[in-house]
Design an enzyme around this catalytic site. Structure first.
Site, short mmCIF file in Angstrom:
data_model
loop_
_atom_site.label_atom_id
_atom_site.label_comp_id
_atom_site.label_asym_id
_atom_site.label_seq_id
_atom_site.Cartn_x
_atom_site.Cartn_y
_atom_site.Cartn_z
N TYR A 53 0.83 -1.21 0.00
CA TYR A 53 0.00 0.00 0.00
C TYR A 53 0.86 1.25 0.00
O TYR A 53 1.96 1.24 0.53
CB TYR A 53 -0.90 0.03 1.24
CG TYR A 53 -2.05 -0.93 1.24
CD1 TYR A 53 -2.37 -1.70 0.13
CD2 TYR A 53 -2.84 -1.09 2.38
CE1 TYR A 53 -3.45 -2.59 0.16
CE2 TYR A 53 -3.91 -1.97 2.41
CZ TYR A 53 -4.20 -2.71 1.30
OH TYR A 53 -5.26 -3.59 1.33
N THR A 241 -22.29 3.92 -2.90
CA THR A 241 -22.74 5.21 -2.35
C THR A 241 -23.68 5.92 -3.32
O THR A 241 -24.35 6.88 -2.95
CB THR A 241 -21.56 6.15 -2.07
OG1 THR A 241 -20.94 6.52 -3.32
CG2 THR A 241 -20.54 5.48 -1.16
#
Length: 345
Positions: A53, A241
């Protein structure tokens, strides 16, 4: 905040886990620390990272997420937090990752753990996960197993033997899987039982309203082996969303990173999202809270991993712990699922 036991470990993890894969790419170190402070103040004790990451991964940003967490972690009461990270598996061609070395052999595992400990500025990692298997498996949106892709691999028993040594040395406490299959769960579990090696205590796979593949044979495997799910991507890359129903907002992953999240461009994704958003609106819930509350309602989920690029998003996502979906809402969700089953596996 509710806390759940992770498999056969003594780890009690918060119902919500803070995902951190945007730290170092979409979030600055100051923003990362604000998120970490807020989440912990809300009762989150579980933080998930990975050596590769932030994502999308690159040589320039490699390790920044763990470094950002480490700068924060050194000021915290360490034994009150559960820190998870992951070792990258082979096959992605990352020349900058551990000098381009691939494979989950002894040298790679030990180097990856030592490097993560240094970046995280801690003496131990609570949960150390295999980011994806050493062996060939369909992953990250692939759905078809191709026998011609099978290659030589580090045997599962050898991987577990290395982890046993590292656990004995006190560098990690428990091990987990990620992006795994039913076969992998059972093989790791049975090898551990037969040979007295460390047993995996969790599996971290994608799970959301657009991808409920885990409901089938993986659910069976984790039930019998007591390997609960750490569900990542509960918002389906943000699609759930509803923000992508009318175009692509600026500064989102889909806009910033070309060809990222291809599984969400498949047929029926937008139709399914619109239907789930309609359910949320009808019951005075935000679409994000509906999506996260659904994942949290599943019996095999020990913790739901949420990520956010703004503090406002993080607050909304954590507030989903106050949402309990009744049987009528769950029935409406299942009706949409019947019409659009797993459009983004």
């Amino acid at each position: 905040m509710q806390y759940n036991q992770l498999g056969n470990s003594d780890l009690q993890v918060s119902d919500i886990c803070l995902g951190t894969m945007t730290y170092g790419r979409q979030n600055s170190i100051e923003e990362a620390h604000q998120q970490l402070d807020y989440a912990v103040n809300q009762g989150v004790n579980f933080i998930d990272a990975a050596e590769m990451y932030p994502v999308p991964p690159s040589g320039e940003t490699y390790g920044l997420t763990e470094r950002y967490i480490g700068e924060w972690l050194k000021h915290q009461q360490r034994d009150k937090l559960i820190i998870a990270t992951k070792i990258a598996g082979p096959g992605r061609g990352f020349k900058w990752l551990r000098g381009g070395a691939e494979g989950l052999d002894r040298n790679n595992i030990k180097q990856a753990i030592d490097d993560s400990l240094t970046r995280l500025q801690t003496d131990y990692i609570d949960l150390y996960q295999i980011h994806w298997p050493d062996r060939y498996v369909p992953r990250f949106g692939q759905t078809v197993f191709d026998p011609t892709q099978v290659k030589q691999t580090v045997p599962i028993t050898e991987q577990l033997e290395v982890f046993a040594d590292v656990i004995k040395a006190g560098k990690i406490r428990y091990i987990g899987l990620s992006n795994e299959t039913p076969w992998g769960v059972t093989q790791f579990s049975q090898a551990a039982k037969q040979l007295g090696l460390p047993k995996v205590v969790s599996i971290q796979n994608a799970y959301n309203l657009l991808n409920r593949n885990f409901d089938g044979t993986l659910a069976e495997a984790v039930y019998y082996e007591n390997v609960p799910l750490l569900a990542y991507s509960p918002l389906g890359f943000g699609y759930l969303t509803g923000k992508y129903l009318n175009g692509k907002p600026e500064k989102t992953r889909v806009t910033l990173f070309e060809n990222f999240g291809q599984r969400y461009l498949k047929p029926n994704v937008q139709e399914a999202v619109a239907a789930y958003v309609e359910i949320a609106n009808r019951h005075q819930l935000s679409p994000a809270q509906l999506a996260i509350a659904f994942v949290r309602s599943r019996w095999f989920v020990a913790s739901t991993i949420i990520g956010a690029t703004t503090l406002e998003q993080l607050k909304e996502n954590i507030d989903s712990i106050n949402v309990v979906l009744d049987k009528d809402i769950l029935a409406e969700i299942d009706a949409v699922y019947t019409r659009y089953p797993n459009p983004a596996p």
